[in-house]
Write an enzyme that holds these catalytic residues in place. Structure first.
Site, PDB file in Angstrom:
ATOM      1  N   GLU A   1      12.715   1.945  -6.942  1.00 48.31           N
ATOM      2  CA  GLU A   1      12.141   3.151  -6.367  1.00 48.31           C
ATOM      3  C   GLU A   1      13.295   4.113  -6.118  1.00 48.31           C
ATOM      4  O   GLU A   1      14.278   3.741  -5.460  1.00 48.31           O
ATOM      5  CB  GLU A   1      11.432   2.844  -5.048  1.00 48.31           C
TER       6      GLU A   1
ATOM      7  N   ASN B   1      -9.967 -14.199   6.316  1.00 46.05           N
ATOM      8  CA  ASN B   1     -10.121 -15.137   7.441  1.00 46.05           C
ATOM      9  C   ASN B   1     -10.801 -14.509   8.656  1.00 46.05           C
ATOM     10  O   ASN B   1     -10.782 -15.070   9.747  1.00 46.05           O
ATOM     11  CB  ASN B   1      -8.775 -15.778   7.827  1.00 46.05           C
TER      12      ASN B   1
ATOM     13  N   ASP C   1     -10.352 -11.759  10.634  1.00 50.41           N
ATOM     14  CA  ASP C   1      -9.725 -11.226  11.851  1.00 50.41           C
ATOM     15  C   ASP C   1      -9.537  -9.713  11.791  1.00 50.41           C
ATOM     16  O   ASP C   1      -8.826  -9.140  12.616  1.00 50.41           O
ATOM     17  CB  ASP C   1      -8.372 -11.924  12.111  1.00 50.41           C
TER      18      ASP C   1
ATOM     19  N   ASP D   1      12.921  -1.297  -3.233  1.00 43.64           N
ATOM     20  CA  ASP D   1      12.687  -0.184  -2.307  1.00 43.64           C
ATOM     21  C   ASP D   1      13.934   0.688  -2.124  1.00 43.64           C
ATOM     22  O   ASP D   1      15.030   0.157  -1.898  1.00 43.64           O
ATOM     23  CB  ASP D   1      12.283  -0.795  -0.957  1.00 43.64           C
TER      24      ASP D   1
ATOM     25  N   ASP E   1       8.045  -6.919  -3.427  1.00 42.00           N
ATOM     26  CA  ASP E   1       8.839  -5.788  -2.969  1.00 42.00           C
ATOM     27  C   ASP E   1      10.161  -6.325  -2.421  1.00 42.00           C
ATOM     28  O   ASP E   1      10.155  -7.224  -1.582  1.00 42.00           O
ATOM     29  CB  ASP E   1       8.087  -5.050  -1.853  1.00 42.00           C
TER      30      ASP E   1
ATOM     31  N   HIS F   1       1.133   3.384  -1.890  1.00 42.06           N
ATOM     32  CA  HIS F   1       0.929   3.358  -0.437  1.00 42.06           C
ATOM     33  C   HIS F   1       1.645   4.493   0.279  1.00 42.06           C
ATOM     34  O   HIS F   1       1.490   4.642   1.488  1.00 42.06           O
ATOM     35  CB  HIS F   1       1.415   2.005   0.092  1.00 42.06           C
ATOM     36  N   ASP F   2       2.468   5.265  -0.429  1.00 43.18           N
ATOM     37  CA  ASP F   2       3.214   6.361   0.201  1.00 43.18           C
ATOM     38  C   ASP F   2       2.599   7.729  -0.064  1.00 43.18           C
ATOM     39  O   ASP F   2       3.157   8.739   0.379  1.00 43.18           O
ATOM     40  CB  ASP F   2       4.653   6.405  -0.333  1.00 43.18           C
TER      41      ASP F   2
ATOM     42  N   ASP G   1      -5.587 -10.117   3.987  1.00 41.54           N
ATOM     43  CA  ASP G   1      -4.658 -11.244   3.922  1.00 41.54           C
ATOM     44  C   ASP G   1      -4.675 -11.892   2.544  1.00 41.54           C
ATOM     45  O   ASP G   1      -5.415 -11.474   1.649  1.00 41.54           O
ATOM     46  CB  ASP G   1      -5.023 -12.267   5.005  1.00 41.54           C
TER      47      ASP G   1
ATOM     48  N   ASP H   1     -10.116  -8.960   3.799  1.00 44.10           N
ATOM     49  CA  ASP H   1      -9.898  -9.873   4.919  1.00 44.10           C
ATOM     50  C   ASP H   1     -10.608 -11.190   4.638  1.00 44.10           C
ATOM     51  O   ASP H   1     -11.836 -11.272   4.704  1.00 44.10           O
ATOM     52  CB  ASP H   1     -10.444  -9.205   6.197  1.00 44.10           C
TER      53      ASP H   1
HETATM   54  C1  NOJ Z   1       9.797   3.400   0.487  1.00 46.33           C
HETATM   55  C2  NOJ Z   1       8.535   2.681   0.806  1.00 46.33           C
HETATM   56  O1  NOJ Z   1       7.658   2.787  -0.283  1.00 46.33           O
HETATM   57  C3  NOJ Z   1       7.988   3.292   2.073  1.00 46.33           C
HETATM   58  O2  NOJ Z   1       6.694   2.849   2.362  1.00 46.33           O
HETATM   59  C4  NOJ Z   1       8.941   2.999   3.192  1.00 46.33           C
HETATM   60  O3  NOJ Z   1       8.519   3.672   4.356  1.00 46.33           O
HETATM   61  C5  NOJ Z   1      10.363   3.432   2.861  1.00 46.33           C
HETATM   62  N1  NOJ Z   1      10.737   3.122   1.523  1.00 46.33           N
HETATM   63  C6  NOJ Z   1      11.342   2.737   3.754  1.00 46.33           C
HETATM   64  O4  NOJ Z   1      11.382   1.384   3.427  1.00 46.33           O
END
Ligand code: NOJ
Length: 546
Positions: free
Chosen positions: A246, A21, A23, A192, A96, A318-319, A27, A19
């Site tokens: 992906e 700034n 908040d 994606d 992305d 992140h998934d 960012d 972060d």
């Molecule tokens: C794959 C992405 O990595 C995931 O985070 C997202 O929820 C789904 N696609 C839908 O966009």
């Protein structure tokens, strides 16, 4: 065009990175200040998860404006500054590209709802009667829209309507979006759920009573996918941009069509096979970790792509929940974290490291489902409502939630883990006092420094970059051993996935050879000749075969 082959990438999920700034939300000001740190890991590029305006139903994967930056993260000017500085430091930037769906708050959807005469009417998939497909996130894949008087398709949340890629205008929009970012100077895209963008004509019913994925056969690798991908490829090629797809549920055979031959439209494909060694889809069925399953998946892709295409190497993004909490062992946190780094960074492909992975961040266990923010975690908790008691469902969330990857980055042991001067938007993992960047900077055997040394070693070696791959002892339940070979130089990677000691027998061809230990994760083991491996020990030997 294969500049990406000798590189590695760092993935930034901006909201939780730094972060700048004040908040409470990560960012692009924070990213700007941390670029030297990213560079210090030894990576050559950054993949940004979506940083565009979004109502955050799916934390950025529901985009409401493809040509701007989310105000929480900064401005286009700030992004340009980040891009320029990254390029000065020798870091490429990939964005992305999320074009299977938009946010329902996107202007196109707002227009499309207005009726069949609207210029955006056919940008989405509208029907008078829904078919039987399920959404992957919540209930049915169709939502009725009062204004339009029809149902629209959403494979993900109802706030993520699917675009109608059969409409040439939509494909033109995608190409224009690509050009917009490429003209700005970005170096490529992570695309994606790109294997979902072409749906079977007539949208036939899927297999009844199969939850979530019953309709998938009608939209995965759909009928026009390779035509559409070829159009996008042309744009990317003009800019020498990299394209990484992906591919949820992609199997090797269908992936090959995107990666090779006349239909080649991607440089790399993000496979999920090796991420199912402890589950059937992280959030549905949790299983004990099987090293054999993991190795089998890795070896299949390594072997099939050798000389034909190129792998994405990853253990986190992140998934997925944190890898030490899954395939490693929190009780042997440093040992298993460093072993896991060694085990995948020397495979053939381009490594991706997800923020916090390089310091061994682990899963967070929040006390109730209401503490979680991720739509998939929350909806899956509901999905199992009638089958499982709440404790069991909460346990499922603890082991599988994507939110474990989305807790604020742990920079130091000060308040809020040095992520923000004010209370962060999401819970900091309470282990930040022990697990943080600062405490690992100067420790030779820290997870961070092992990542650094592995990346440096990989970069120097033709064998580790381009050599072939062969696995030994594929059925061994606690040992992963493979070699990489390029001309006369061999590397042998040996990783123990056991919390007990184990004795390792070298393959015949290595016995009696002069082995040089070039990477190891246990202090005091630099000799490298002891056949006994301590818990989660990993070693890499270099050997010349004349
Ligand atoms: C794959 C992405 O990595 C995931 O985070 C997202 O929820 C789904 N696609 C839908 O966009």
């Amino acid at each position: 065009m294969d500049w990406f082959k000798e590189m590695s990438f760092y993935q930034i999920w901006t909201r939780s990175f730094s972060d700048g700034n004040g908040d409470g939300i990560g960012d692009l000001y924070g990213v700007y200040d941390k670029l030297e740190y990213v560079k210090s890991i030894g990576v050559d590029g950054i993949w940004f998860s979506p940083i565009y305006p979004s109502p955050n139903a799916d934390y950025g994967y529901d985009i409401s404006d493809y040509r701007n930056i989310h105000p929480d993260f900064g401005t286009l000017e700030q992004f340009q500054k980040v891009l320029n500085k990254a390029h000065r430091l020798g870091l490429k930037i990939i964005m992305d590209l999320v074009v299977n769906h938009t946010s329902d708050e996107h202007f196109w959807f707002q227009e499309s709802r207005k009726g069949k005469d609207n210029p955006y009417s056919d940008y989405y998939i509208w029907r008078d009667e829904p078919n039987n497909w399920d959404s992957l996130f919540e209930g049915k894949a169709w939502e009725y829209d009062e204004m339009r008087g029809q149902y629209y398709l959403h494979l993900f949340s109802k706030k993520q309507p699917d675009l109608n890629m059969d409409n040439p205008k939509v494909r033109q929009e995608v190409k224009d979006i690509m050009k917009f970012w490429l003209d700005m100077g970005v170096d490529g895209f992570r695309e994606d759920v790109i294997n979902f963008i072409s749906k079977r004509e007539g949208l036939p019913d899927g297999i009844p009573f199969v939850p979530a994925i019953g309709g998938m056969m009608h939209y995965k690798d759909g009928p026009h996918i390779h035509e559409y991908m070829a159009e996008f490829r042309k744009v990317a090629e003009r800019y020498h941009a990299v394209q990484i797809g992906e591919g949820p549920m992609t199997n090797l055979n269908s992936a090959m069509r995107y990666l090779t031959g006349d239909s080649k439209s991607l440089d790399m494909m993000i496979s999920f096979d090796h991420m199912m060694a402890d589950c059937l889809f992280t959030e549905y069925v949790n299983l004990p970790f099987s090293l054999v399953r993991f190795k089998h998946a890795v070896s299949r892709w390594q072997t099939a792509l050798n000389g034909k295409s190129w792998n994405v190497l990853y253990l986190e993004n992140h998934d997925h929940p944190r890898i030490i909490s899954r395939y490693g062992n929190e009780d042997f946190w440093r040992e298993s974290g460093t072993m896991l780094a060694i085990c995948y960074l020397f495979l053939q492909g381009t490594p991706f490291i997800y923020q916090g992975q390089e310091i061994g961040m682990t899963n967070i266990k929040l006390p109730t489902i209401d503490h979680y923010k991720d739509i998939a975690s929350r909806k899956n908790y509901e999905r199992f409502l009638s089958f499982e008691p709440p404790e069991k469902r909460l346990h499922r969330v603890h082991v599988s939630s994507r939110d474990s990857a989305r807790t604020p980055m742990q920079w130091d042991n000060s308040k809020n883990a040095g992520f923000s001067p004010v209370e962060p938007w999401f819970y900091v993992n309470p282990n930040y006092k022990e697990i943080n960047v600062k405490s690992q900077q100067d420790n030779y055997f820290s997870i961070l420094n092992i990542y650094r040394r592995c990346l440096a070693l990989r970069k120097k070696s033709k064998t580790l970059l381009h050599g072939s791959y062969r696995e030994f002892y594929p059925m061994h339940p606690t040992l992963y051993m493979y070699e990489r070979v390029y001309e006369k130089i061999h590397y042998l990677v040996i990783c123990s996935f056991s919390e007990k000691k184990q004795t390792v027998t070298l393959p015949k061809e290595y016995q009696g050879k002069k082995l040089q230990l070039v990477m190891y994760n246990i202090a005091g083991h630099e000799d490298g000749s002891d056949p006994v491996f301590t818990p989660y020990e990993a070693r890499v030997y270099r050997c010349r075969f004349d």
